[in-house]
Design a protein around this motif. Structure first.
Motif, PDB file in Angstrom:
ATOM      1  N   UNK A  85     -44.092 -59.135   3.727  1.00  0.00           N
ATOM      2  CA  UNK A  85     -44.904 -57.837   4.093  1.00  0.00           C
ATOM      3  C   UNK A  85     -44.233 -56.811   5.216  1.00  0.00           C
ATOM      4  N   UNK A  86     -42.865 -56.712   5.355  1.00  0.00           N
ATOM      5  CA  UNK A  86     -42.040 -55.885   6.234  1.00  0.00           C
ATOM      6  C   UNK A  86     -42.012 -54.781   5.458  1.00  0.00           C
ATOM      7  N   UNK A 140     -35.024 -53.821  17.700  1.00  0.00           N
ATOM      8  CA  UNK A 140     -33.627 -54.251  17.145  1.00  0.00           C
ATOM      9  C   UNK A 140     -33.675 -54.723  15.805  1.00  0.00           C
ATOM     10  N   UNK A 141     -34.419 -53.982  15.189  1.00  0.00           N
ATOM     11  CA  UNK A 141     -34.285 -54.191  13.553  1.00  0.00           C
ATOM     12  C   UNK A 141     -33.023 -54.055  13.004  1.00  0.00           C
ATOM     13  N   UNK A 142     -32.285 -55.080  12.362  1.00  0.00           N
ATOM     14  CA  UNK A 142     -30.798 -54.766  11.754  1.00  0.00           C
ATOM     15  C   UNK A 142     -30.679 -54.896  10.521  1.00  0.00           C
ATOM     16  N   UNK A 153     -38.744 -60.601   9.812  1.00  0.00           N
ATOM     17  CA  UNK A 153     -38.902 -59.689  11.097  1.00  0.00           C
ATOM     18  C   UNK A 153     -39.010 -58.497  10.721  1.00  0.00           C
ATOM     19  N   UNK A 154     -39.659 -57.753  11.638  1.00  0.00           N
ATOM     20  CA  UNK A 154     -39.728 -56.157  11.243  1.00  0.00           C
ATOM     21  C   UNK A 154     -41.262 -56.020  11.307  1.00  0.00           C
ATOM     22  N   UNK A 197     -50.469 -55.732   9.869  1.00  0.00           N
ATOM     23  CA  UNK A 197     -50.187 -56.701  10.916  1.00  0.00           C
ATOM     24  C   UNK A 197     -51.252 -57.567  11.600  1.00  0.00           C
ATOM     25  N   UNK A 198     -51.130 -58.386  12.251  1.00  0.00           N
ATOM     26  CA  UNK A 198     -52.282 -59.258  12.792  1.00  0.00           C
ATOM     27  C   UNK A 198     -53.206 -58.241  13.682  1.00  0.00           C
TER      28      UNK A 198
END
Length: 207
Positions: A14-15, A29-31, A160-161, A166-167
């Motif tokens: 789901x990102x 900090x998404x890399x 992550x991301x 979202x919740x």
């Protein structure tokens, strides 16, 4: 009255953050930016071209607008299926921080966004298209302004991301109206709102 369509690329978990490139969006900090690149093929490009041909206007968040505005005005081929519509049709940008927009036919929407978008839909004949624009899209979802979701589900787990849903997203039922698979394994699901979530109990049927 027009239809507001939302097109976005999602990982299997789901990102939707930074599909297009490493430096597209490093917030938090998404890399892993650029995760979409291995999955782009002619199947995907063909469907995207079909959709852009249906647009009467584009509604974009600030970050997506800036990414588009840095690239697409330089594509001068009027027959390009993406550049042609983007460079000639009205563009609306939801932002309280931009004070001007250089790209031709761009209007800034700073206040009362749900009402402004509802009015835009009323005076549009075909599609008002949202591409990417995660923050904007979550606002539109919260106000029930999205008429069709076009979700490209890529076979990758990011872990992550930023997520599209979202919740805390309000419960909503959706109806699947189309599905397709590209040669690289991306599954395209097209959904439309279907009212409230209905619950029940799943049990073993009696013999």
């Amino acid at each position: 009255m027009g239809t507001l369509t939302a097109t976005t690329f999602l990982s299997l978990d789901g990102v939707m953050q930074a599909p297009g490139g490493p430096d597209e969006d490093r917030e938090g900090g998404f890399d892993l930016g650029g995760w979409l690149a291995p999955y782009v093929d002619e199947d995907m490009n063909g469907r995207i071209a079909e959709w852009f041909a249906r647009a009467d206007a584009f509604l974009l968040g600030r970050r997506t607008y800036e990414i588009f505005a840095a690239y697409w005005p330089r594509v001068t081929d009027a027959d390009d299926p993406v550049a042609g519509p983007l460079n000639t049709l009205p563009k609306y940008v939801a932002s309280r921080t931009l004070d001007r927009a250089e790209w031709a036919d761009t209007t800034l929407l700073a206040d009362d966004l749900p009402a402004r978008v509802a009015e835009l839909k009323r005076r549009t004949a075909r599609e008002v298209q949202v591409h990417g624009s995660g923050g904007l899209l979550r606002t539109l979802v919260a106000h029930d302004l999205v008429d069709e979701y076009r979700l490209w589900i890529c076979p990758v787990l990011l872990g992550r991301g930023q997520r599209l849903f979202p919740e805390g997203t309000a419960p909503k039922a959706l109806s699947l109206v189309d599905t397709a698979t590209t040669g690289t394994g991306v599954v395209l699901h097209t959904y439309r709102p279907a009212g409230q979530v209905h619950t029940g109990e799943v049990g073993t049927a009696e013999p």
